[in-house]
Design a protein around this motif. Structure first.
Motif, mmCIF file in Angstrom:
data_model
loop_
_atom_site.group_PDB
_atom_site.id
_atom_site.type_symbol
_atom_site.label_atom_id
_atom_site.label_comp_id
_atom_site.label_asym_id
_atom_site.label_seq_id
_atom_site.Cartn_x
_atom_site.Cartn_y
_atom_site.Cartn_z
ATOM 1 N N PHE A 139 0.784 -1.233 0.000
ATOM 2 C CA PHE A 139 0.000 0.000 0.000
ATOM 3 C C PHE A 139 0.820 1.289 0.000
ATOM 4 O O PHE A 139 0.355 2.317 -0.481
ATOM 5 N N MET A 140 2.017 1.263 0.548
ATOM 6 C CA MET A 140 2.801 2.493 0.631
ATOM 7 C C MET A 140 3.426 2.863 -0.711
ATOM 8 O O MET A 140 3.713 1.989 -1.526
ATOM 9 N N LYS A 141 3.609 4.140 -0.910
ATOM 10 C CA LYS A 141 4.290 4.608 -2.113
ATOM 11 C C LYS A 141 5.748 4.176 -2.076
ATOM 12 O O LYS A 141 6.307 3.697 -3.065
ATOM 13 N N THR A 142 6.378 4.402 -0.928
ATOM 14 C CA THR A 142 7.737 3.926 -0.672
ATOM 15 C C THR A 142 7.725 3.227 0.678
ATOM 16 O O THR A 142 7.424 3.855 1.690
ATOM 17 N N ALA A 143 8.038 1.959 0.699
ATOM 18 C CA ALA A 143 7.864 1.149 1.910
ATOM 19 C C ALA A 143 8.996 1.360 2.905
ATOM 20 O O ALA A 143 9.857 0.499 3.112
ATOM 21 N N ILE A 144 8.974 2.535 3.542
ATOM 22 C CA ILE A 144 9.926 2.843 4.607
ATOM 23 C C ILE A 144 9.146 2.911 5.915
ATOM 24 O O ILE A 144 8.276 3.764 6.088
ATOM 25 N N VAL A 145 9.432 2.013 6.830
ATOM 26 C CA VAL A 145 8.752 1.967 8.125
ATOM 27 C C VAL A 145 9.773 2.274 9.219
ATOM 28 O O VAL A 145 10.777 1.573 9.354
ATOM 29 N N ILE A 146 9.492 3.328 9.996
ATOM 30 C CA ILE A 146 10.379 3.728 11.082
ATOM 31 C C ILE A 146 9.620 3.470 12.384
ATOM 32 O O ILE A 146 8.673 4.168 12.719
ATOM 33 N N ASP A 147 10.044 2.432 13.069
ATOM 34 C CA ASP A 147 9.286 1.853 14.182
ATOM 35 C C ASP A 147 9.881 2.263 15.526
ATOM 36 O O ASP A 147 10.977 1.833 15.893
ATOM 37 N N GLY A 148 9.147 3.070 16.273
ATOM 38 C CA GLY A 148 9.614 3.519 17.576
ATOM 39 C C GLY A 148 9.323 2.557 18.699
ATOM 40 O O GLY A 148 9.669 2.826 19.862
ATOM 41 N N ARG A 149 8.676 1.427 18.401
ATOM 42 C CA ARG A 149 8.300 0.475 19.451
ATOM 43 C C ARG A 149 8.754 -0.956 19.169
ATOM 44 O O ARG A 149 8.354 -1.887 19.870
ATOM 45 N N ASN A 150 9.577 -1.142 18.131
ATOM 46 C CA ASN A 150 10.121 -2.468 17.802
ATOM 47 C C ASN A 150 9.035 -3.528 17.722
ATOM 48 O O ASN A 150 9.102 -4.589 18.359
ATOM 49 N N CYS A 151 8.020 -3.249 16.906
ATOM 50 C CA CYS A 151 6.847 -4.128 16.822
ATOM 51 C C CYS A 151 7.079 -5.385 15.996
ATOM 52 O O CYS A 151 6.332 -6.353 16.135
#
Length: 455
Positions: A405-417
């Motif tokens: 779904f994302m245009k650019t699949a960059i996920v920055i996770d602040g909770r280490n999910c």
């Protein structure tokens, strides 16, 4: 027993409902007429698991009113559970506590015990006692005691019904006997001490947990530099019974109504007595910087957020609550908006509270925030995704959908999910806290598929 509770916030309402659950007749008092009307209609003003159901089940033993005179007039026990908000200098605002003390003095016509449950600086119960003594209108015995709470938002009801310990700060055996009667059906160790020690137990406990969180976040930041994995480090530390495995989850700092306020209040109190709590001061400083961690990570991908669409998963400071006090979203989203980003936000229960906060703020660009009820729609077409709250909806989300779904699949996770291997298999550029950064652009995808955006 006939109990009156001053304040219907987290501590007051949860305490009142749990006392009713134990069979006591409880009157909840608040100055906010809208909140009282809401409670009378059977609706809880705060989101907390089991709370509203228990309100309904104990309706016959619960009364809600703004009439403090009648509520305090014949109560056997009066619990002060009003807010103690932070002042600009970091000290606790005790105006509401002292106002209630004066109201009790003017209203109480029977012998009673006043239980200070609000988190207050050491020595406050002494001042409450003085206010009551100076303003009493009837010749009745009124004892003042301290009984700090240790509930956590998201598990407040179960924490209150099944406490880890009960701390009672009293000056005489008469007050102790009354309070022990209240807690006789609770299965928990009881410590009876003086009032000042009881007040200090609350601050010392909360500040120690805040220290633990800031410490593991510092270790996580160093892990990123040297190539270690903070989750393995924390797991190894947690096996040691002297350390334990609680509050060792690295992330983007602590928030909520307790830790930020209580660390600043104790630090302020120490300074006022010509002493510096260096460890508490460091925890405060580390936590403030940690909230900006995701912004700093995102700048490695984008020179500016101007023209970007950023998805935010989680607005509240932690899962299981609609509380936004000191939430990382209140720090990160304004920065994104001020730099010209469009923000798409998801939270299972915190959206309405967040909207109200934004409407009262002077943050520019709030018209560029869009709210969604599904993660799919939140991340659709976005350039980067920030994870700020570890809701189950987020942790259980299919990682493949970020790439889908994302245009650019960059996920920055602040909770280490997520597990890094899972994100790698999904083809997601994954940045987290204290662990390896996964760069799918160079590892498992053609470099031409990864487009850097800047202007």
């Amino acid at each position: 027993m006939k109990i009156a509770v001053a304040g219907t916030g987290y501590v007051g309402l949860v305490t009142a409902v749990c006392m009713a659950e134990k069979g006591h007749e409880v009157t909840c008092v608040d100055v906010d007429e809208n909140k009282i009307n809401m409670l009378k209609a059977g609706a809880s003003p705060i989101y907390e698991r089991y709370l509203q159901e228990m309100m309904v089940c104990n309706d016959e033993r619960l009364t809600y009113t703004t009439d403090y005179r009648n509520a305090y007039k014949s109560a056997n026990l009066i619990i002060i559970a009003v807010g103690t908000p932070e002042k600009k200098d970091g000290s606790a605002n005790l105006t509401y506590v002292y106002n209630v003390a004066k109201e009790i003095a003017e209203s109480a016509e029977n012998e009673c015990v006043v239980l200070v449950k609000s988190t207050v600086p050491i020595g406050t119960s002494d001042k409450v006692e003085k206010i009551i003594d100076e303003n009493k209108r009837h010749d009745v015995r009124i004892d003042v005691a301290s009984n700090p709470e240790f509930l956590a938002q998201g598990t407040a009801v179960t924490d209150t019904l099944n406490p880890s310990r009960i701390i009672i700060g009293v000056q005489n055996e008469i007050a102790e006997k009354v309070i022990r009667t209240i807690f006789e059906e609770f299965d928990a160790p009881i410590l009876v001490t003086d009032r000042r020690s009881a007040e200090m137990v609350k601050y010392a406990s909360n500040d120690f947990l805040a220290l633990k969180i800031s410490y593991i976040n510092e270790i996580a930041n160093l892990c990123e530099i040297i190539g270690a994995d903070v989750q393995d480090v924390a797991k190894g530390m947690g096996f040691d019974p002297r350390i334990g495995n609680k509050f060792l989850s690295a992330g983007i700092g602590y928030g909520g109504s307790c830790f930020p306020k209580d660390t600043k209040a104790l630090h302020w109190l120490a300074n006022m007595n010509d002493y510096e709590l260096k460890t508490v001061k460091a925890a405060i400083e580390v936590n403030e910087q940690q909230k900006l961690k995701l912004i700093k990570k995102a700048r490695k991908y984008y020179d500016t957020f101007q023209g970007l669409t950023v998805s935010i998963l989680g607005l509240t400071f932690k899962p299981g609550t609609d509380d936004l006090r000191e939430a990382p979203s209140l720090v990160n989203i304004p920065i994104l908006l001020e730099e010209g980003a469009r923000v798409k936000a998801f939270d299972p229960v915190g959206i309405e509270n967040f909207k109200r906060l934004m409407e009262r703020s002077d943050v520019s660009g709030i018209n560029r925030i869009e709210y969604y009820e599904s993660i799919d729609e939140t991340i659709r077409g976005t350039d980067v995704c920030f994870i700020l709250t570890e809701w189950d909806d987020v942790k259980n989300y299919d990682a493949v959908n970020f790439r889908k779904f994302m245009k650019t699949a960059i996920v920055i996770d602040g909770r280490n999910c997520y597990e890094i291997s899972l994100m790698k298999a999904a083809g997601v550029e994954y940045c987290c806290i204290g662990r390896q950064t996964l760069k799918w652009a160079t590892e498992i995808a053609d470099i031409s598929q990864f487009t850097m955006r800047s202007s």
